[in-house]
Design a protein around this motif. Structure first.
Motif, PDB file in Angstrom:
ATOM      1  N   THR A  22     -14.264  27.408  -3.958  1.00 27.87           N
ATOM      2  CA  THR A  22     -13.161  26.511  -4.272  1.00 27.87           C
ATOM      3  C   THR A  22     -13.474  25.366  -5.016  1.00 27.87           C
ATOM      4  N   THR A  23     -14.720  24.867  -5.002  1.00 31.99           N
ATOM      5  CA  THR A  23     -15.091  23.850  -5.873  1.00 31.99           C
ATOM      6  C   THR A  23     -15.137  24.431  -7.534  1.00 31.99           C
ATOM      7  N   ALA A  24     -15.632  25.476  -7.756  1.00 27.07           N
ATOM      8  CA  ALA A  24     -15.503  26.097  -9.048  1.00 27.07           C
ATOM      9  C   ALA A  24     -14.036  26.115  -9.578  1.00 27.07           C
ATOM     10  N   ALA A  25     -13.238  26.539  -8.664  1.00 28.95           N
ATOM     11  CA  ALA A  25     -11.966  26.975  -9.038  1.00 28.95           C
ATOM     12  C   ALA A  25     -11.063  25.656  -9.260  1.00 28.95           C
ATOM     13  N   ARG A  26     -11.556  24.641  -8.609  1.00 31.67           N
ATOM     14  CA  ARG A  26     -10.717  23.295  -8.646  1.00 31.67           C
ATOM     15  C   ARG A  26     -10.997  22.755  -9.999  1.00 31.67           C
ATOM     16  N   TYR A  27     -12.414  22.845 -10.301  1.00 31.06           N
ATOM     17  CA  TYR A  27     -12.908  22.408 -11.716  1.00 31.06           C
ATOM     18  C   TYR A  27     -12.284  23.245 -12.817  1.00 31.06           C
ATOM     19  N   VAL A  28     -12.169  24.537 -12.943  1.00 21.47           N
ATOM     20  CA  VAL A  28     -11.564  25.153 -13.794  1.00 21.47           C
ATOM     21  C   VAL A  28      -9.801  24.746 -13.882  1.00 21.47           C
ATOM     22  N   GLU A  29      -9.513  24.776 -12.691  1.00 27.57           N
ATOM     23  CA  GLU A  29      -8.102  24.460 -12.591  1.00 27.57           C
ATOM     24  C   GLU A  29      -7.738  23.156 -13.301  1.00 27.57           C
ATOM     25  N   GLU A  30      -8.529  22.138 -13.113  1.00 30.07           N
ATOM     26  CA  GLU A  30      -8.172  20.853 -13.692  1.00 30.07           C
ATOM     27  C   GLU A  30      -8.208  21.169 -15.222  1.00 30.07           C
ATOM     28  N   ALA A  31      -9.375  21.590 -15.694  1.00 25.47           N
ATOM     29  CA  ALA A  31      -9.678  21.666 -17.105  1.00 25.47           C
ATOM     30  C   ALA A  31      -8.568  22.187 -17.777  1.00 25.47           C
ATOM     31  N   LEU A  32      -8.077  23.674 -17.252  1.00 26.73           N
ATOM     32  CA  LEU A  32      -6.927  24.289 -17.595  1.00 26.73           C
ATOM     33  C   LEU A  32      -5.597  23.295 -17.933  1.00 26.73           C
ATOM     34  N   ARG A  33      -5.595  22.801 -16.647  1.00 22.90           N
ATOM     35  CA  ARG A  33      -4.300  21.833 -16.532  1.00 22.90           C
ATOM     36  C   ARG A  33      -4.170  20.736 -17.745  1.00 22.90           C
ATOM     37  N   ARG A  34      -5.424  20.108 -17.909  1.00 25.74           N
ATOM     38  CA  ARG A  34      -5.531  19.201 -18.931  1.00 25.74           C
ATOM     39  C   ARG A  34      -5.146  19.647 -20.315  1.00 25.74           C
ATOM     40  N   SER A  35      -5.474  21.085 -20.537  1.00 32.96           N
ATOM     41  CA  SER A  35      -5.224  21.506 -21.697  1.00 32.96           C
ATOM     42  C   SER A  35      -3.841  22.114 -21.878  1.00 32.96           C
ATOM     43  N   GLY A  36      -3.151  21.941 -20.944  1.00 29.16           N
ATOM     44  CA  GLY A  36      -1.639  22.386 -21.180  1.00 29.16           C
ATOM     45  C   GLY A  36      -1.516  23.907 -20.449  1.00 29.16           C
ATOM     46  N   VAL A  37      -2.298  24.215 -20.085  1.00 30.60           N
ATOM     47  CA  VAL A  37      -2.256  25.802 -19.664  1.00 30.60           C
ATOM     48  C   VAL A  37      -1.626  25.756 -18.248  1.00 30.60           C
ATOM     49  N   PRO A  38      -0.637  26.498 -18.080  1.00 30.27           N
ATOM     50  CA  PRO A  38      -0.035  26.681 -16.679  1.00 30.27           C
ATOM     51  C   PRO A  38      -0.843  27.542 -15.786  1.00 30.27           C
ATOM     52  N   VAL A  39      -1.141  27.019 -14.644  1.00 28.87           N
ATOM     53  CA  VAL A  39      -2.325  27.490 -13.834  1.00 28.87           C
ATOM     54  C   VAL A  39      -1.772  27.227 -12.200  1.00 28.87           C
ATOM     55  N   GLU A  40      -2.250  28.208 -11.610  1.00 30.48           N
ATOM     56  CA  GLU A  40      -2.077  28.107 -10.053  1.00 30.48           C
ATOM     57  C   GLU A  40      -3.335  28.461  -9.249  1.00 30.48           C
ATOM     58  N   ARG A  41      -3.614  27.974  -8.249  1.00 20.21           N
ATOM     59  CA  ARG A  41      -4.712  28.114  -7.659  1.00 20.21           C
ATOM     60  C   ARG A  41      -4.279  28.628  -5.912  1.00 20.21           C
ATOM     61  N   LEU A  42      -4.720  29.675  -5.701  1.00 22.87           N
ATOM     62  CA  LEU A  42      -4.601  30.601  -4.352  1.00 22.87           C
ATOM     63  C   LEU A  42      -5.817  30.241  -3.461  1.00 22.87           C
ATOM     64  N   ASP A  43      -5.653  29.702  -2.485  1.00 22.71           N
ATOM     65  CA  ASP A  43      -6.884  29.371  -1.802  1.00 22.71           C
ATOM     66  C   ASP A  43      -6.962  30.172  -0.383  1.00 22.71           C
ATOM     67  N   GLY A  44      -7.750  31.119  -0.217  1.00 23.38           N
ATOM     68  CA  GLY A  44      -7.757  32.014   0.860  1.00 23.38           C
ATOM     69  C   GLY A  44      -7.670  31.509   2.254  1.00 23.38           C
ATOM     70  N   ASP A  45      -8.382  30.305   2.542  1.00 25.57           N
ATOM     71  CA  ASP A  45      -8.137  29.808   3.803  1.00 25.57           C
ATOM     72  C   ASP A  45      -6.602  29.196   3.856  1.00 25.57           C
ATOM     73  N   GLU A  46      -6.226  28.659   2.972  1.00 33.05           N
ATOM     74  CA  GLU A  46      -4.705  28.234   3.057  1.00 33.05           C
ATOM     75  C   GLU A  46      -3.833  29.480   3.051  1.00 33.05           C
ATOM     76  N   LEU A  47      -3.956  30.571   2.384  1.00 35.04           N
ATOM     77  CA  LEU A  47      -3.008  31.553   2.643  1.00 35.04           C
ATOM     78  C   LEU A  47      -3.041  32.252   4.020  1.00 35.04           C
ATOM     79  N   ARG A  48      -4.182  32.066   4.526  1.00 29.75           N
ATOM     80  CA  ARG A  48      -4.518  32.779   6.036  1.00 29.75           C
ATOM     81  C   ARG A  48      -3.588  31.807   7.054  1.00 29.75           C
ATOM     82  N   ALA A  49      -3.070  30.555   6.559  1.00 31.85           N
ATOM     83  CA  ALA A  49      -2.227  29.924   7.297  1.00 31.85           C
ATOM     84  C   ALA A  49      -0.692  30.111   7.101  1.00 31.85           C
ATOM     85  N   THR A  50      -0.463  30.535   5.895  1.00 34.81           N
ATOM     86  CA  THR A  50       0.809  31.089   5.614  1.00 34.81           C
ATOM     87  C   THR A  50       1.029  32.764   5.525  1.00 34.81           C
ATOM     88  N   ILE A  51       1.118  33.090   4.127  1.00 35.11           N
ATOM     89  CA  ILE A  51       1.633  34.553   3.842  1.00 35.11           C
ATOM     90  C   ILE A  51       0.709  35.499   4.863  1.00 35.11           C
TER      91      ILE A  51
END
Ligand code: ADP
Length: 178
Positions: A22-51
């Motif tokens: 999660t820590t690495a994914a968040r870091y990459v997510e933020e860096a890409l977002r800052r560069s204007g890249v469309p990005v979405e993060r899917l967290d395994g723990d969160e998905l186990r509570a939804t879909i």
């Protein structure tokens, strides 16, 4: 990695609980977002509570969990969204499935020894698993089969969060359009 038009990479972070996915994914997510890249993060723990709600930790349920996450990742990726998935993904069979069925799949092995993950024990899960209070816990009472041919390996025991994230960004630089 092949990148057809309009399809973005799916960065799939596999590793033990507490390895740093999660820590690495968040870091990459933020860096890409800052560069204007469309990005979405899917967290395994969160998905186990939804879909993925209702799925347990048997081999079949774990496989189904991964299939559902892959389905969502595929929809996002084919619409040009760089997708980051953090989920333990412990079995080789799962990773083989992803490589075959998920275009743009990039396997990132978040490597950290069980000893260090247990020392971190951010959520107190390892202690519970050792006491026998959690059945089929990856690394303790259920296997984590090490990736044999990951696209990227990050060693969170010996690399900073920044170094891990930057290694991933360097790997995908050519396939990400800004
Ligand atoms: P996971 O998503 O794999 O369960 P987390 O991202 O929640 O793991 O990280 C678990 C712990 O490890 C956190 O306390 C986090 O700060 C730490 N951590 C993650 N990456 C690193 C790193 N590269 N170096 C040192 N500690 C790290």
């Amino acid at each position: 990695m092949s990148a057809t038009r309009g399809q973005s990479p799916v960065l799939w972070f596999t590793g033990l609980s507490g390895a740093g996915k999660t820590t690495a994914a968040r870091y990459v997510e933020e860096a890409l977002r800052r560069s204007g890249v469309p990005v979405e993060r899917l967290d395994g723990d969160e998905l186990r509570a939804t879909i993925c709600k209702g799925l347990g930790f048997s081999r079949e349920d774990r496989m189904e969990n991964i299939r559902r996450i892959a389905y969502v990742a595929k929809l996002l990726s084919r619409n040009g969204v760089v997708t980051l998935v953090s989920a333990i993904t412990p079995y080789r069979e799962m990773r083989a499935y992803l490589r075959e069925h998920l275009p743009g799949y990039v396997e990132i092995y978040v490597r950290c020894s069980l000893t260090e993950c247990e020392r971190r024990d951010v959520k107190g899960m390892y202690a519970k698993a050792r006491r026998g209070e959690i059945a089929a816990f990856t690394g303790i009472s259920d296997p984590y089969e090490e990736p044999e041919a990951p696209d990227v390996v990050i060693d969170t025991e010996n690399m900073t969060v920044e170094a891990c994230g930057d290694a991933i960004l360097a790997h995908i630089a050519e396939s990400v359009s800004r």
